[in-house]
Write an enzyme that holds these catalytic residues in place. Structure first.
Site, PDB file in Angstrom:
ATOM      1  N   PHE A  48      36.433  44.702  25.875  1.00 43.76           N
ATOM      2  CA  PHE A  48      35.882  44.394  25.839  1.00 43.76           C
ATOM      3  C   PHE A  48      35.654  43.875  23.617  1.00 43.76           C
ATOM      4  O   PHE A  48      35.978  44.675  23.646  1.00 43.76           O
ATOM      5  CB  PHE A  48      35.003  46.140  26.138  1.00 43.76           C
ATOM      6  CG  PHE A  48      34.373  46.239  27.216  1.00 43.76           C
ATOM      7  CD1 PHE A  48      33.657  44.789  28.178  1.00 43.76           C
ATOM      8  CD2 PHE A  48      35.612  46.469  28.073  1.00 43.76           C
ATOM      9  CE1 PHE A  48      32.865  45.383  29.492  1.00 43.76           C
ATOM     10  CE2 PHE A  48      35.360  46.728  29.598  1.00 43.76           C
ATOM     11  CZ  PHE A  48      34.497  46.558  30.151  1.00 43.76           C
ATOM     12  N   SER A  97      33.130  44.101  36.065  1.00 44.34           N
ATOM     13  CA  SER A  97      33.575  45.317  34.851  1.00 44.34           C
ATOM     14  C   SER A  97      32.113  45.593  33.829  1.00 44.34           C
ATOM     15  O   SER A  97      31.777  44.399  33.139  1.00 44.34           O
ATOM     16  CB  SER A  97      34.661  45.429  33.876  1.00 44.34           C
ATOM     17  OG  SER A  97      35.927  44.987  34.940  1.00 44.34           O
ATOM     18  N   CYS A 104      33.828  51.522  30.304  1.00 41.99           N
ATOM     19  CA  CYS A 104      34.675  50.767  31.378  1.00 41.99           C
ATOM     20  C   CYS A 104      34.276  50.944  33.011  1.00 41.99           C
ATOM     21  O   CYS A 104      35.231  51.890  33.649  1.00 41.99           O
ATOM     22  CB  CYS A 104      35.730  49.787  31.035  1.00 41.99           C
ATOM     23  SG  CYS A 104      36.006  48.277  32.668  1.00 41.99           S
ATOM     24  N   THR A 106      32.774  49.635  37.019  1.00 40.83           N
ATOM     25  CA  THR A 106      32.838  48.535  38.383  1.00 40.83           C
ATOM     26  C   THR A 106      31.683  48.376  38.948  1.00 40.83           C
ATOM     27  O   THR A 106      31.135  49.678  39.281  1.00 40.83           O
ATOM     28  CB  THR A 106      34.412  48.918  39.367  1.00 40.83           C
ATOM     29  OG1 THR A 106      34.919  48.576  38.223  1.00 40.83           O
ATOM     30  CG2 THR A 106      33.872  47.505  40.157  1.00 40.83           C
ATOM     31  N   ALA A 120      33.674  58.343  38.175  1.00 41.32           N
ATOM     32  CA  ALA A 120      35.062  58.850  39.343  1.00 41.32           C
ATOM     33  C   ALA A 120      35.561  60.234  38.296  1.00 41.32           C
ATOM     34  O   ALA A 120      34.391  60.744  36.952  1.00 41.32           O
ATOM     35  CB  ALA A 120      36.945  58.377  39.038  1.00 41.32           C
ATOM     36  N   HIS A 158      38.615  52.596  27.740  1.00 42.60           N
ATOM     37  CA  HIS A 158      39.040  54.082  28.416  1.00 42.60           C
ATOM     38  C   HIS A 158      39.272  54.453  27.670  1.00 42.60           C
ATOM     39  O   HIS A 158      39.684  54.473  26.267  1.00 42.60           O
ATOM     40  CB  HIS A 158      40.797  53.254  28.494  1.00 42.60           C
ATOM     41  CG  HIS A 158      40.924  52.194  29.724  1.00 42.60           C
ATOM     42  ND1 HIS A 158      42.215  51.660  29.729  1.00 42.60           N
ATOM     43  CD2 HIS A 158      40.456  51.541  30.284  1.00 42.60           C
ATOM     44  CE1 HIS A 158      42.540  50.521  30.514  1.00 42.60           C
ATOM     45  NE2 HIS A 158      40.948  50.387  30.646  1.00 42.60           N
ATOM     46  N   THR A 203      33.209  50.963  11.872  1.00 42.84           N
ATOM     47  CA  THR A 203      34.700  51.224  10.745  1.00 42.84           C
ATOM     48  C   THR A 203      34.483  52.195  10.358  1.00 42.84           C
ATOM     49  O   THR A 203      33.102  53.273  10.214  1.00 42.84           O
ATOM     50  CB  THR A 203      34.165  49.974   9.653  1.00 42.84           C
ATOM     51  OG1 THR A 203      34.620  48.850  10.281  1.00 42.84           O
ATOM     52  CG2 THR A 203      35.542  50.371   8.960  1.00 42.84           C
TER      53      THR A 203
END
Length: 278
Positions: A48, A97, A104, A106, A120, A158, A203
């Site tokens: 991404f 994804s 991220c 599915t 999860a 992640h 930033t």
């Protein structure tokens, strides 16, 4: 004699550090990203960019007890369903994804107007997604091909943890926000560095490692395109630090024993030189 061989010893020691060839470096990077392929270029590696494409809306967040496992048995899991996401649905397929507020995920079910993803236990522990309610907005971004145009930075999806909004204020047409984060996240936060906040590439402005906070700024255009400005002081955001910072720390830690060994040998050589001088 020692004066002659000392530079040679140092040169041999320094150049004996293991340096990965470019092909190995690329392989290591690619090993850590998702390999779901978009339909127009099968097999291309993807991640991404932190450039949010749209804001979707939560239809439901539910716990289901009919999740079929690999061995045919059923288990209990959490499923999130989103709508108002035409861009994300364009070209979507089962198993693709999609980054949802920085995570991220599915796609496990797709209709003409919605898609669903499984959450999860690790996702629920590390992110804010478990607190979503019907009608709440989320940031959405489809996976982008590695090597393609990237107007943000490399975002894996992640999430490292959450941060708390401890202040926000307006400066002309810009919105500033101050985030409190854990030391495990703050060690990778540097002024003018990258960070993904709810999946948005931003930033970093000011940093105070002692007090454990940093600030960022949103321009007028971005304020209307993402969910972050709508969150109140006391609210939480998903944080993902720049993966390059993690890589730099890992590389340094791998080299640190060799550097310490070199320093010890230099110290011993200096002591030997001083002994010979005496």
């Amino acid at each position: 004699m020692l004066r002659t061989i000392l530079p040679l010893i140092l040169f041999i020691k320094v150049t004996s550090f293991t340096i990965l060839p470019q092909s190995r470096v690329k392989a290591n990077i690619h090993a850590n990203v998702h390999t779901h392929a978009k339909k127009y270029t099968p097999g291309r590696l993807q991640m991404f960019t932190g450039i949010i494409e749209e804001m979707g809306e939560v239809v439901k967040l539910e716990t289901r007890d009919d999740m079929v496992m690999w061995d045919g048995t059923t288990g209990t899991g959490t499923e999130l369903t989103l709508t108002s996401c035409p861009t994300s649905l364009d070209g979507a397929y089962l198993g693709c994804s999609i980054c949802v507020s920085g995570v991220c995920l599915t796609a496990t079910d797709i209709t003409d107007t919605t898609f669903s993803v499984g959450l999860a236990p690790e996702t629920l522990r590390r992110t804010t997604l478990g607190t979503l309610v019907e009608g709440e907005k989320v940031n959405l971004e489809r996976a982008s091909e590695i090597g393609g145009r990237n107007s943000g930075h490399n975002v894996q999806g992640h999430v490292d943890g959450t941060g708390e909004i401890i202040d926000k204020w307006v400066d002309s047409d810009s919105l500033f926000m101050k985030i409190s984060a854990s030391p495990s996240i703050m060690r990778f936060v540097v002024p003018k560095g990258f960070i993904a906040i709810d999946g948005t590439s931003l930033t970093i402005c000011d940093v105070d490692h002692k007090e454990g906070w940093f600030t960022f700024m949103l321009i007028e255009y971005t304020q209307k395109k993402i969910i972050v400005p709508t969150k109140p002081v006391g609210g939480f955001v998903n944080l993902e630090v720049d993966v390059l910072m993690k890589g730099a720390e890992s590389a340094f830690n791998a080299m640190k024993p060799r550097i310490e060994e070199l320093e010890r040998e230099i110290k011993e050589l200096r002591e030997e030189i001083e002994t010979l001088k005496a």
